[in-house]
Every structure is written in C-alpha cells, then in structure tokens.
Motif scaffolding. Structure first.
Motif, PDB file in Angstrom:
ATOM      1  N   SER A 152       0.884  -1.377  -0.066  1.00  0.00           N
ATOM      2  CA  SER A 152       0.006  -0.246  -0.168  1.00  0.00           C
ATOM      3  C   SER A 152       1.017   1.231   0.014  1.00  0.00           C
ATOM      4  N   TYR A 153       1.965   1.217   0.716  1.00  0.00           N
ATOM      5  CA  TYR A 153       2.949   2.530   0.617  1.00  0.00           C
ATOM      6  C   TYR A 153       3.109   2.808  -0.669  1.00  0.00           C
ATOM      7  N   ILE A 154       3.399   2.072  -1.492  1.00  0.00           N
ATOM      8  CA  ILE A 154       3.894   2.123  -3.151  1.00  0.00           C
ATOM      9  C   ILE A 154       2.809   2.604  -3.934  1.00  0.00           C
ATOM     10  N   PHE A 155       1.502   1.588  -3.813  1.00  0.00           N
ATOM     11  CA  PHE A 155       0.494   1.571  -4.732  1.00  0.00           C
ATOM     12  C   PHE A 155      -0.611   2.892  -4.478  1.00  0.00           C
ATOM     13  N   ASP A 156      -0.328   3.142  -3.147  1.00  0.00           N
ATOM     14  CA  ASP A 156      -1.392   4.172  -2.757  1.00  0.00           C
ATOM     15  C   ASP A 156      -0.930   5.693  -2.931  1.00  0.00           C
ATOM     16  N   SER A 157       0.193   5.552  -3.273  1.00  0.00           N
ATOM     17  CA  SER A 157       0.970   6.729  -3.756  1.00  0.00           C
ATOM     18  C   SER A 157       0.433   7.312  -5.027  1.00  0.00           C
ATOM     19  N   PRO A 158       0.470   8.722  -5.013  1.00  0.00           N
ATOM     20  CA  PRO A 158       0.197   9.099  -6.552  1.00  0.00           C
ATOM     21  C   PRO A 158       1.192   8.926  -7.527  1.00  0.00           C
ATOM     22  N   LYS A 159       2.557   8.962  -6.880  1.00  0.00           N
ATOM     23  CA  LYS A 159       3.560   8.470  -7.903  1.00  0.00           C
ATOM     24  C   LYS A 159       4.154   7.243  -7.295  1.00  0.00           C
ATOM     25  N   PRO A 160       3.811   5.901  -7.614  1.00  0.00           N
ATOM     26  CA  PRO A 160       4.407   4.669  -7.112  1.00  0.00           C
ATOM     27  C   PRO A 160       5.898   4.685  -7.249  1.00  0.00           C
ATOM     28  N   LEU A 161       6.207   4.845  -8.221  1.00  0.00           N
ATOM     29  CA  LEU A 161       7.612   4.578  -8.667  1.00  0.00           C
ATOM     30  C   LEU A 161       8.643   5.696  -7.685  1.00  0.00           C
ATOM     31  N   GLU A 162       8.176   6.750  -7.454  1.00  0.00           N
ATOM     32  CA  GLU A 162       8.744   7.652  -6.749  1.00  0.00           C
ATOM     33  C   GLU A 162       8.731   7.454  -5.524  1.00  0.00           C
ATOM     34  N   ALA A 163       7.610   6.791  -4.900  1.00  0.00           N
ATOM     35  CA  ALA A 163       7.615   6.410  -3.780  1.00  0.00           C
ATOM     36  C   ALA A 163       8.399   5.245  -3.199  1.00  0.00           C
ATOM     37  N   LEU A 164       8.590   4.407  -4.077  1.00  0.00           N
ATOM     38  CA  LEU A 164       9.543   3.215  -4.040  1.00  0.00           C
ATOM     39  C   LEU A 164      10.789   3.633  -4.073  1.00  0.00           C
ATOM     40  N   ASN A 165      11.346   4.838  -4.682  1.00  0.00           N
ATOM     41  CA  ASN A 165      12.839   5.340  -4.613  1.00  0.00           C
ATOM     42  C   ASN A 165      12.971   6.128  -3.331  1.00  0.00           C
ATOM     43  N   ILE A 166      12.024   6.663  -2.778  1.00  0.00           N
ATOM     44  CA  ILE A 166      12.096   7.379  -1.571  1.00  0.00           C
ATOM     45  C   ILE A 166      12.494   6.364  -0.377  1.00  0.00           C
ATOM     46  N   LEU A 167      11.544   5.284  -0.491  1.00  0.00           N
ATOM     47  CA  LEU A 167      11.962   4.341   0.595  1.00  0.00           C
ATOM     48  C   LEU A 167      13.219   3.610   0.478  1.00  0.00           C
ATOM     49  N   LYS A 168      13.641   3.475  -0.783  1.00  0.00           N
ATOM     50  CA  LYS A 168      14.936   2.830  -1.007  1.00  0.00           C
ATOM     51  C   LYS A 168      16.216   3.863  -0.166  1.00  0.00           C
ATOM     52  N   GLN A 169      15.870   4.926  -0.526  1.00  0.00           N
ATOM     53  CA  GLN A 169      16.813   6.133  -0.275  1.00  0.00           C
ATOM     54  C   GLN A 169      16.823   6.070   1.503  1.00  0.00           C
ATOM     55  N   THR A 170      15.817   5.905   2.068  1.00  0.00           N
ATOM     56  CA  THR A 170      15.673   6.143   3.530  1.00  0.00           C
ATOM     57  C   THR A 170      16.399   4.809   4.112  1.00  0.00           C
ATOM     58  N   ILE A 171      16.532   3.544   3.419  1.00  0.00           N
ATOM     59  CA  ILE A 171      17.400   2.720   4.112  1.00  0.00           C
ATOM     60  C   ILE A 171      18.636   2.384   3.537  1.00  0.00           C
ATOM     61  N   ILE A 172      19.247   3.447   2.849  1.00  0.00           N
ATOM     62  CA  ILE A 172      20.576   3.338   2.406  1.00  0.00           C
ATOM     63  C   ILE A 172      21.537   3.764   3.501  1.00  0.00           C
TER      64      ILE A 172
END
Length: 211
Positions: free
Chosen positions: A191-211
């Motif tokens: 849901s965090y990804i697909f409930d976002s207006p921009k799923p791919l951007e949400a995915l990348n933000i999540l990735k950057q958070t855990i680097i």
C-alpha cells in the motif's frame, strides 16, 4: 543491501494490469499475493491463465496465502516464478512442496503469520531458501504493522544468522528503519507504494531511506 519488493495484491485483473503499468520502468523483484478466501478471509484476483497473459518480465515471487498448497503448487509453478512462498500454517506435506519446487529450479520460502511461533520453522530451516515473516494478518494491503513482530524477527536472525528474512505487511517511511535494524534482507511493500500518487517515486524514496 536490503531489497524492496513491491506487492501485487488486488481484487481485479484490471487493477493488476494498472499496478504493473505504474511500475513498467521498474526492473526489480515483484511479489504476487494469492489469497483464496479460505486460509484468510481476504480473496483477491488469482486467475493463473489471465496472469500468464500479462507476461511479467520482472523476477517474480508468489506468496500463497491458501489452504492445501500441495494441491495447487504445480499450477502456480506454471508461471515460472523465481521464488514461491507457502505458509507454515497450511503445510501437510513439506516434502511434496520441496520436491516440486526443486524440480522447477524455484526457490522455496516459508511464511508465518504474526501470532505463529517461529519454532514451527525450525524443522525446515535448512531446506528452504528464506523465511517470510508477516507483520500483519494475512489479507489485504493497507494494514498496520504489528510491532511485536520485530522481536520475532530478531530472535530468528539470532538463532539462524545465515537465513534470509523477508518482512511483509504495513511497511512505510515511519517504521522501515526499525524493521531494517532487525536484520531483514527483503521488504515486501504494497500500500505504501501503490496508494501513492507516484508509486515509482514512493519506491525510490523508501529505498533512499534505508541506504
């Protein structure tokens, strides 16, 4: 490197197509959730023939939230997934599941619900490729992560430090760092990804958070 895996858990074929289109530039792993309305009250779209028509090119793992997985394992292997995940609560014949997946060159993982004791995994731990620990009740996306599951993840990682661990359910920007600190290797996120207006951007933000 912790890997984030978008989860496809939808009610209709059209929604499945839409979610795949939203991530058409994404080349990483995807998880397809299969819920039969028996093991869990949630029932989602899981028509194998129609899913096959989508010709999913991403590496795919299939999370079987179903009763009697031994009966249906060959059907889902028809989709040629890289990994297939079966719930420990549903298994009656582990050897059958193990042999069928091995024959197809598919990795076998075992999933457990939040309330299930991780001790149930111990007899199989040396034969499987990874463990999926649910942070929510098996069912629809959008549920809240059960924080007590963090202790179970840590306990399993302490006892079996080499086992690959996937955490699935309720993962978002607020809790992702705490989950990563448990030793998780994969994060299944819906849901965090697909409930976002921009799923791919949400995915990348999540990735950057855990680097």
């Amino acid at each position: 490197m912790i890997e984030i895996i978008p989860v496809l858990n939808v009610k209709t074929f059209q929604k499945l197509q839409k979610n795949l289109d939203l991530l058409k530039k994404y080349k990483g792993w995807l998880q397809l959730d299969v819920a039969d309305g028996k093991f869990t009250a949630w029932k989602n779209f899981h028509d194998i023939a129609k899913i096959k028509l989508l010709k999913i090119k991403n590496p795919l793992e299939i999370h079987l939230m179903i009763d009697n997985p031994e009966t249906y394992i060959k059907d889902w292997l028809f989709l040629k997934p890289k990994r297939i995940i079966v719930h420990i609560e549903t298994i009656k014949d582990f050897n059958l599941l193990y042999n069928e997946t091995k024959k197809e060159g598919t990795e076998l993982g075992l999933a457990i619900c939040p309330e299930t004791s991780i001790k149930q995994l111990y007899p199989y731990i040396n034969k499987i490729s990874f463990v999926l620990i649910l942070g929510v009740t098996p069912g629809p996306s959008g549920q809240e992560f059960e924080t007590y599951v963090l202790d179970k993840i840590k306990e399993l990682k302490r006892k079996y430090p080499k086992v690959k661990l996937e955490v699935d359910g309720g993962i978002n920007l607020e809790n992702v760092k705490n989950i990563c600190e448990t030793g998780a290797d994969y994060l299944a996120v819906g849901s965090y990804i697909f409930d976002s207006p921009k799923p791919l951007e949400a995915l990348n933000i999540l990735k950057q958070t855990i680097i």
